[in-house]
Design a protein around this motif. Structure first.
Motif, PDB file in Angstrom:
ATOM      1  N   GLN A 111      -0.732   3.274   2.639  1.00 18.33           N
ATOM      2  CA  GLN A 111       0.017   4.058   3.603  1.00 18.33           C
ATOM      3  C   GLN A 111       1.515   3.838   3.371  1.00 18.33           C
ATOM      4  O   GLN A 111       1.917   2.792   2.851  1.00 18.33           O
ATOM      5  CB  GLN A 111      -0.382   3.658   5.025  1.00 18.33           C
ATOM      6  CG  GLN A 111      -1.856   3.884   5.337  1.00 18.33           C
ATOM      7  CD  GLN A 111      -2.265   5.331   5.147  1.00 18.33           C
ATOM      8  OE1 GLN A 111      -1.796   6.213   5.847  1.00 18.33           O
ATOM      9  NE2 GLN A 111      -3.135   5.585   4.169  1.00 18.33           N
ATOM     10  N   VAL A 120      -3.234  -0.286   4.430  1.00 19.26           N
ATOM     11  CA  VAL A 120      -4.212   0.632   3.843  1.00 19.26           C
ATOM     12  C   VAL A 120      -5.010   1.298   4.946  1.00 19.26           C
ATOM     13  O   VAL A 120      -5.108   0.786   6.066  1.00 19.26           O
ATOM     14  CB  VAL A 120      -5.172  -0.092   2.874  1.00 19.26           C
ATOM     15  CG1 VAL A 120      -4.409  -0.685   1.701  1.00 19.26           C
ATOM     16  CG2 VAL A 120      -5.974  -1.173   3.602  1.00 19.26           C
ATOM     17  N   SER A 121      -5.582   2.457   4.617  1.00 15.36           N
ATOM     18  CA  SER A 121      -6.482   3.139   5.533  1.00 15.36           C
ATOM     19  C   SER A 121      -7.899   3.011   5.007  1.00 15.36           C
ATOM     20  O   SER A 121      -8.113   2.639   3.851  1.00 15.36           O
ATOM     21  CB  SER A 121      -6.102   4.610   5.678  1.00 15.36           C
ATOM     22  OG  SER A 121      -6.189   5.266   4.423  1.00 15.36           O
ATOM     23  N   GLY A 122      -8.865   3.358   5.837  1.00 15.54           N
ATOM     24  CA  GLY A 122     -10.257   3.291   5.417  1.00 15.54           C
ATOM     25  C   GLY A 122     -10.865   1.929   5.681  1.00 15.54           C
ATOM     26  O   GLY A 122     -10.217   1.016   6.211  1.00 15.54           O
ATOM     27  N   GLU A 123     -12.122   1.782   5.308  1.00 12.31           N
ATOM     28  CA  GLU A 123     -12.857   0.546   5.553  1.00 12.31           C
ATOM     29  C   GLU A 123     -13.183  -0.125   4.222  1.00 12.31           C
ATOM     30  O   GLU A 123     -14.043   0.318   3.470  1.00 12.31           O
ATOM     31  CB  GLU A 123     -14.158   0.818   6.318  1.00 12.31           C
ATOM     32  CG  GLU A 123     -14.969  -0.440   6.603  1.00 12.31           C
ATOM     33  CD  GLU A 123     -16.294  -0.152   7.269  1.00 12.31           C
ATOM     34  OE1 GLU A 123     -17.102  -1.080   7.375  1.00 12.31           O
ATOM     35  OE2 GLU A 123     -16.513   0.999   7.663  1.00 12.31           O
ATOM     36  N   VAL A 125      -6.694  -4.933   5.438  1.00 17.32           N
ATOM     37  CA  VAL A 125      -5.738  -4.094   6.163  1.00 17.32           C
ATOM     38  C   VAL A 125      -4.471  -3.838   5.364  1.00 17.32           C
ATOM     39  O   VAL A 125      -3.634  -3.033   5.760  1.00 17.32           O
ATOM     40  CB  VAL A 125      -5.383  -4.710   7.534  1.00 17.32           C
ATOM     41  CG1 VAL A 125      -6.617  -4.803   8.419  1.00 17.32           C
ATOM     42  CG2 VAL A 125      -4.741  -6.083   7.370  1.00 17.32           C
TER      43      VAL A 125
END
Length: 289
Positions: free
Chosen positions: A250, A265-268, A208
């Motif tokens: 981000q 952070v974004s995404g997986e 995250v």
């Protein structure tokens, strides 16, 4: 079926389930991959949903022999000279540029071990029972060239055979066993119809955030299975280099439950951490999944 497809995930259990409605598959130490055979060619999807066709070109070429409209779920694996499945080799391929991946493929070609069929030329088969999907997968792969790198995963309905695999094949790159209920449809996310036992004393955690820079992250903020967000110990240089390309920072700041600041952070992005290091919310990251 729309791209990208969400994948089914197995729940960790301490021992294999018993009963007559289970099938047991070897769990290989590679990279999860969805293979799409479209009318125009082949696309390869990572578990995260990213298009990874460029770095697994040898598998994309092999997938051309599948009939258009086929979508398979499986694992991309690479073996060493002694025949052992090497996660490190698969990790190196996945983190490469397309040019370097092409060179690596010439040295160590990949294999695609398919364990499920999501779509056939006749349509979406995810609602059908596992036993029917397995039979359809075997029939489909039987029509491929003899030397194809696309193969079906080894499976058995005999629990004792599965335990023998678990106890004897660890050094060959088999990291565990996945049990699948034969009557179950294919459902995205974690499901009690897929259960796994693994040799490694690790758990998966979602990334995250991170500290340091995006090009050289120092530590990761991860969400553990119990919902806690913790900061990892300092990453090794090699691990930081592999993880960095997957981080999408981000602009705002975020904080772990311990009060450590990090860049969200974004995404997986999913990593494995040593299970025994999570008790005091300080985790040790061992690899990128």
């Amino acid at each position: 079926m729309d791209w990208p497809v969400s994948v089914a995930l197995a729940r960790s259990v301490p021992e294999l389930p018993t009963g007559t409605d289970w099938s047991y598959e070897v769990k290989l130490d590679g990279h999860r991959m969805i293979m799409w055979r479209t009318g125009d060619g082949v696309r390869l999807q990572a578990r995260s949903g990213r298009d990874v066709t460029a770095v697994w070109g040898d598998l994309a070429l092999a997938g051309q022999y599948l009939p258009a409209g086929t979508v398979l779920d499986g694992e991309a694996v690479i073996t060493t000279e002694d025949g052992r499945i090497s996660f490190e080799a698969a990790q190196a391929r996945a983190a490469s540029s397309p040019a370097r991946a092409h060179r690596l493929a010439a040295q160590r070609p990949a294999h695609y071990i398919a364990f499920d069929a999501l779509q056939l030329p006749s349509g979406d088969v995810r609602p059908r029972p596992y036993s029917e999907r397995r039979a359809a997968l075997l029939k489909l792969l039987a029509g491929l060239p003899v030397n194809t790198p696309i193969q079906a995963v080894s499976a058995t309905t005999d629990r004792d055979t599965a335990l023998t695999w678990y106890n004897t094949l660890h050094k060959r790159g088999v990291e565990g066993i996945v049990a699948k209920r034969t009557t179950s449809p294919y459902r995205a996310g974690r499901t009690s119809a897929w259960l796994k036992i693994r040799h490694a004393d690790t758990i998966e955690a979602a990334v995250v955030g991170f500290t340091g820079t995006v090009r050289q992250p120092r530590a990761l903020a991860v969400r553990l299975p119990d919902g806690r967000v913790a900061l990892s110990q300092r990453l090794t240089t090699a691990l930081a280099t592999r993880i960095a390309p997957h981080l999408v920072p981000q602009p705002e700041r975020a904080y772990t439950q311990g009060g450590d600041a990090c860049t969200p952070v974004s995404g997986e992005v999913v990593v494995e951490v040593i299970a025994g290091t999570t008790r005091h919310a300080v985790v040790t990251v061992v690899r990128l999944r």
